[in-house]
Design a protein around this motif. Structure first.
Motif, PDB file in Angstrom:
ATOM      1  N   HIS A 189     -20.257  -6.165  -2.025  1.00 38.64           N
ATOM      2  CA  HIS A 189     -20.078  -6.588  -3.410  1.00 38.64           C
ATOM      3  C   HIS A 189     -19.043  -7.718  -3.453  1.00 38.64           C
ATOM      4  O   HIS A 189     -18.092  -7.736  -2.659  1.00 38.64           O
ATOM      5  CB  HIS A 189     -19.598  -5.432  -4.291  1.00 38.64           C
ATOM      6  N   HIS A 193     -20.962  -8.795  -8.153  1.00 41.00           N
ATOM      7  CA  HIS A 193     -22.339  -8.997  -7.716  1.00 41.00           C
ATOM      8  C   HIS A 193     -22.621  -8.182  -6.460  1.00 41.00           C
ATOM      9  O   HIS A 193     -21.767  -8.067  -5.582  1.00 41.00           O
ATOM     10  CB  HIS A 193     -22.608 -10.474  -7.405  1.00 41.00           C
ATOM     11  N   ARG A 194     -23.801  -7.639  -6.375  1.00 42.00           N
ATOM     12  CA  ARG A 194     -24.262  -7.038  -5.122  1.00 42.00           C
ATOM     13  C   ARG A 194     -24.818  -8.185  -4.279  1.00 42.00           C
ATOM     14  O   ARG A 194     -25.654  -8.965  -4.745  1.00 42.00           O
ATOM     15  CB  ARG A 194     -25.373  -6.012  -5.401  1.00 42.00           C
ATOM     16  N   ILE A 195     -24.355  -8.304  -3.049  1.00 38.45           N
ATOM     17  CA  ILE A 195     -24.761  -9.439  -2.231  1.00 38.45           C
ATOM     18  C   ILE A 195     -25.233  -8.984  -0.851  1.00 38.45           C
ATOM     19  O   ILE A 195     -24.899  -7.883  -0.378  1.00 38.45           O
ATOM     20  CB  ILE A 195     -23.623 -10.475  -2.057  1.00 38.45           C
ATOM     21  N   VAL A 209     -27.378 -13.325  -3.799  1.00 34.61           N
ATOM     22  CA  VAL A 209     -27.198 -12.313  -4.838  1.00 34.61           C
ATOM     23  C   VAL A 209     -28.438 -11.438  -4.934  1.00 34.61           C
ATOM     24  O   VAL A 209     -29.571 -11.937  -4.922  1.00 34.61           O
ATOM     25  CB  VAL A 209     -26.917 -12.981  -6.202  1.00 34.61           C
ATOM     26  N   ASN A 211     -30.442  -9.130  -7.365  1.00 34.66           N
ATOM     27  CA  ASN A 211     -30.555  -8.714  -8.760  1.00 34.66           C
ATOM     28  C   ASN A 211     -30.817  -7.210  -8.811  1.00 34.66           C
ATOM     29  O   ASN A 211     -31.060  -6.574  -7.768  1.00 34.66           O
ATOM     30  CB  ASN A 211     -31.638  -9.521  -9.484  1.00 34.66           C
ATOM     31  N   SER A 215     -31.742  -4.783  -5.606  1.00 38.94           N
ATOM     32  CA  SER A 215     -30.749  -3.800  -5.186  1.00 38.94           C
ATOM     33  C   SER A 215     -31.330  -2.389  -5.206  1.00 38.94           C
ATOM     34  O   SER A 215     -31.149  -1.608  -4.269  1.00 38.94           O
ATOM     35  CB  SER A 215     -29.528  -3.888  -6.101  1.00 38.94           C
TER      36      SER A 215
END
Length: 322
Positions: A189, A193-195, A209, A211, A215
């Motif tokens: 993160h 954002h979850r990356i 990223v 979305n 995820s």
């Protein structure tokens, strides 16, 4: 002809580099002192070290083909002249696409530039060779919005692994090597954002990223797994791109995509570019997300750029009317 595998025999304490006599000769030997029959191959091995991954493999095949052409004519590649390169290009015209020919001639030009830099040659036989023009639009088959939705649905119905891979490829436009090369430890993160941190073409590390849909698809597939490659086989090994390639075509058939037999993982990357542009994402943002160095590459991927609905005359008319 290719860069040979070098078996480690000794580790240097300072760098950890595996060192053998062949390594020393490859890095430090004076190419001009080698027998003429070995010089071109040794130079090619050094030249290919400038590249990594698929580019290195493709250039290796290109040089191998050129060396084979020279061998058939009984001419040393380092003694070739422009007429030979022109003849080789004409030979390729009946056998390869313009894009492949252009890449092969580019590989030759790079190889001979390298030979000049290494003071093996004083001029290049490929310096002024005309390369064929390639199409402004990529020939890779992409999908429209409805087809992409059907493809996603087919992937989710097939398996959580297929659903996770297809969602990632369609939503983030990754190359298949970038997706399959990722490890679970690359998920994190950043600033809310979850990356996923991936290795781009050329070795650069970049964050993409994820979305919510991507995820969720990855979490459903990983099922709390915290290590190893993101995409694995039933035996726990990293999933191979050839298996993913076959899956894409099966999913295309299941989704009722016309010409599903021509789909590839790269088709999803093209679809990402086209649909992102249709969704109104600026070209420069799509270019950055796709990892293209040149915006012209992104435009070639955008199959909808000739769509009349996107013509600026409509937007400008509405703007002036206001």
């Amino acid at each position: 002809m290719s860069v040979s595998a070098i078996e480690p025999r000794q580790q240097t304490p300072s760098t950890g580099l595996a060192v053998t006599q062949s390594v020393r000769e490859l890095f430090l030997g004076d190419l001009r002192e080698l027998p003429p029959t070995q010089r071109a191959d040794a130079l090619a091995r050094r030249f290919l070290l400038s590249y990594t991954g698929h580019t290195r493999a493709a250039y290796g095949r290109d040089l191998a083909d050129w060396f084979g052409w020279c061998a058939a004519l009984e001419i040393d590649p380092l003694a070739a002249n422009r007429a030979m390169v022109d003849g080789y290009a004409r030979h390729l015209e009946a056998r390869r696409s313009p894009a492949t020919i252009a890449r092969r001639l580019s590989a030759l030009a790079g190889f001979y530039r390298y030979a000049i830099a290494e003071e093996v040659l004083t001029s290049s036989p490929a310096a002024h060779i005309k390369r064929p023009k390639t199409a402004n639009d990529s020939q890779t088959l992409g999908m429209d919005r409805g087809e992409a939705r059907a493809f996603l649905a087919a992937a989710k119905e097939h398996s959580t692994r297929a659903g996770a891979l297809v969602t990632l490829l369609l939503h983030d436009g990754l190359r298949i090597s970038e997706a399959l090369g990722a490890d679970v430890g690359d998920l994190s993160h950043a600033r809310g954002h979850r990356i996923l941190t991936i290795t781009r073409k050329g070795g650069a590390r970049r964050d993409v990223v994820l979305n919510p849909a991507t995820s969720q698809a990855l979490d459903a597939y990983l099922d709390a797994r915290v290590e190893g490659p993101v995409f694995i086989t039933s035996s726990g090994n990293r999933w191979h791109r050839s298996e993913a390639f076959r899956l894409v075509r099966r999913l295309g058939t299941a989704a009722g995509i016309e010409h599903a037999d021509k789909l590839s993982p790269h088709s999803l990357r093209h679809t990402f570019v086209t649909l992102a542009r249709e969704a109104g994402v600026p070209l420069e943002d799509v270019q950055d997300a796709a990892g293209h160095a040149d915006p012209r590459t992104t435009r070639r991927y955008d199959r909808g750029r000739h769509n009349l609905d996107r013509h600026p005359a409509y937007a400008l008319g509405a703007f002036l009317a206001d």
